[in-house]
Scaffold this motif. Sequence first.
Motif, mmCIF file in Angstrom:
data_model
loop_
_atom_site.group_PDB
_atom_site.id
_atom_site.type_symbol
_atom_site.label_atom_id
_atom_site.label_comp_id
_atom_site.label_asym_id
_atom_site.label_seq_id
_atom_site.Cartn_x
_atom_site.Cartn_y
_atom_site.Cartn_z
ATOM 1 N N GLU A 113 6.269 -27.080 23.205
ATOM 2 C CA GLU A 113 6.653 -28.400 23.696
ATOM 3 C C GLU A 113 6.254 -29.486 22.704
ATOM 4 O O GLU A 113 7.026 -30.407 22.433
ATOM 5 C CB GLU A 113 6.013 -28.661 25.057
ATOM 6 C CG GLU A 113 6.536 -29.903 25.724
ATOM 7 C CD GLU A 113 5.481 -30.955 25.978
ATOM 8 O OE1 GLU A 113 5.871 -32.070 26.364
ATOM 9 O OE2 GLU A 113 4.297 -30.697 25.782
ATOM 10 N N LEU A 134 8.753 -29.553 19.806
ATOM 11 C CA LEU A 134 10.112 -29.974 20.156
ATOM 12 C C LEU A 134 10.214 -31.401 20.685
ATOM 13 O O LEU A 134 11.266 -32.039 20.567
ATOM 14 C CB LEU A 134 10.693 -29.012 21.194
ATOM 15 C CG LEU A 134 10.841 -27.558 20.748
ATOM 16 C CD1 LEU A 134 11.353 -26.711 21.900
ATOM 17 C CD2 LEU A 134 11.727 -27.431 19.534
ATOM 18 N N PHE A 174 13.928 -33.543 21.062
ATOM 19 C CA PHE A 174 14.789 -33.144 22.174
ATOM 20 C C PHE A 174 14.450 -33.900 23.446
ATOM 21 O O PHE A 174 13.319 -34.315 23.647
ATOM 22 C CB PHE A 174 14.654 -31.630 22.435
ATOM 23 C CG PHE A 174 15.188 -30.783 21.332
ATOM 24 C CD1 PHE A 174 16.536 -30.460 21.270
ATOM 25 C CD2 PHE A 174 14.355 -30.305 20.333
ATOM 26 C CE1 PHE A 174 17.038 -29.684 20.244
ATOM 27 C CE2 PHE A 174 14.852 -29.522 19.301
ATOM 28 C CZ PHE A 174 16.191 -29.212 19.259
ATOM 29 N N THR A 182 12.596 -29.906 26.601
ATOM 30 C CA THR A 182 11.171 -29.631 26.389
ATOM 31 C C THR A 182 10.514 -29.101 27.660
ATOM 32 O O THR A 182 9.596 -28.278 27.575
ATOM 33 C CB THR A 182 10.421 -30.861 25.850
ATOM 34 O OG1 THR A 182 10.568 -31.953 26.750
ATOM 35 C CG2 THR A 182 10.952 -31.242 24.472
ATOM 36 N N VAL A 233 22.438 -27.505 17.733
ATOM 37 C CA VAL A 233 21.054 -28.003 17.757
ATOM 38 C C VAL A 233 20.975 -29.333 17.023
ATOM 39 O O VAL A 233 20.360 -30.291 17.506
ATOM 40 C CB VAL A 233 20.085 -26.965 17.147
ATOM 41 C CG1 VAL A 233 18.690 -27.538 16.983
ATOM 42 C CG2 VAL A 233 20.053 -25.701 18.001
ATOM 43 N N VAL A 245 19.724 -32.982 18.476
ATOM 44 C CA VAL A 245 18.627 -33.731 17.846
ATOM 45 C C VAL A 245 19.110 -35.128 17.457
ATOM 46 O O VAL A 245 18.445 -36.125 17.750
ATOM 47 C CB VAL A 245 18.072 -32.978 16.619
ATOM 48 C CG1 VAL A 245 17.141 -33.857 15.792
ATOM 49 C CG2 VAL A 245 17.358 -31.700 17.054
#
Length: 119
Positions: free
Chosen positions: A13, A16, A20, A25, A108, A112
């Motif tokens: 977590e 990320l 995110f 998360t 991804v 982001v």
Amino acid sequence: DDTEDRHHEDAGELVLAPFFPTVITDCVKYHVAAKRYLCATKPEYFARLSPASVHTLELQGGPMTPDELNEFEQNPNLKEIIQVRYLDEAGKRADMETPEFEHLAPMVQRMVDKHMRAE
């Protein structure tokens, strides 16, 4: 041979979180809690855990208590967290075919970028 919980979900977590949204998360942060939740609420889930998952479940506190269940069910991302936990278990099948990272990388990156613009 692990004899202690390494809290890998917290490390994931933290890595990320800057990139995110919370729904993503939370799926990482609470995937251990989701296993504990499912083991407490669905006996068939516990029955299909691998010996390694049963071992780590015990290190992670075992199935949730009623108070823990009530608190966990308050998470607004509960549905997604549980869905990801089922995917996590499905991903442990030796015969499962998964795409290479290069296939997933553009998706991804878009996520982001969208999150970073929203910040």
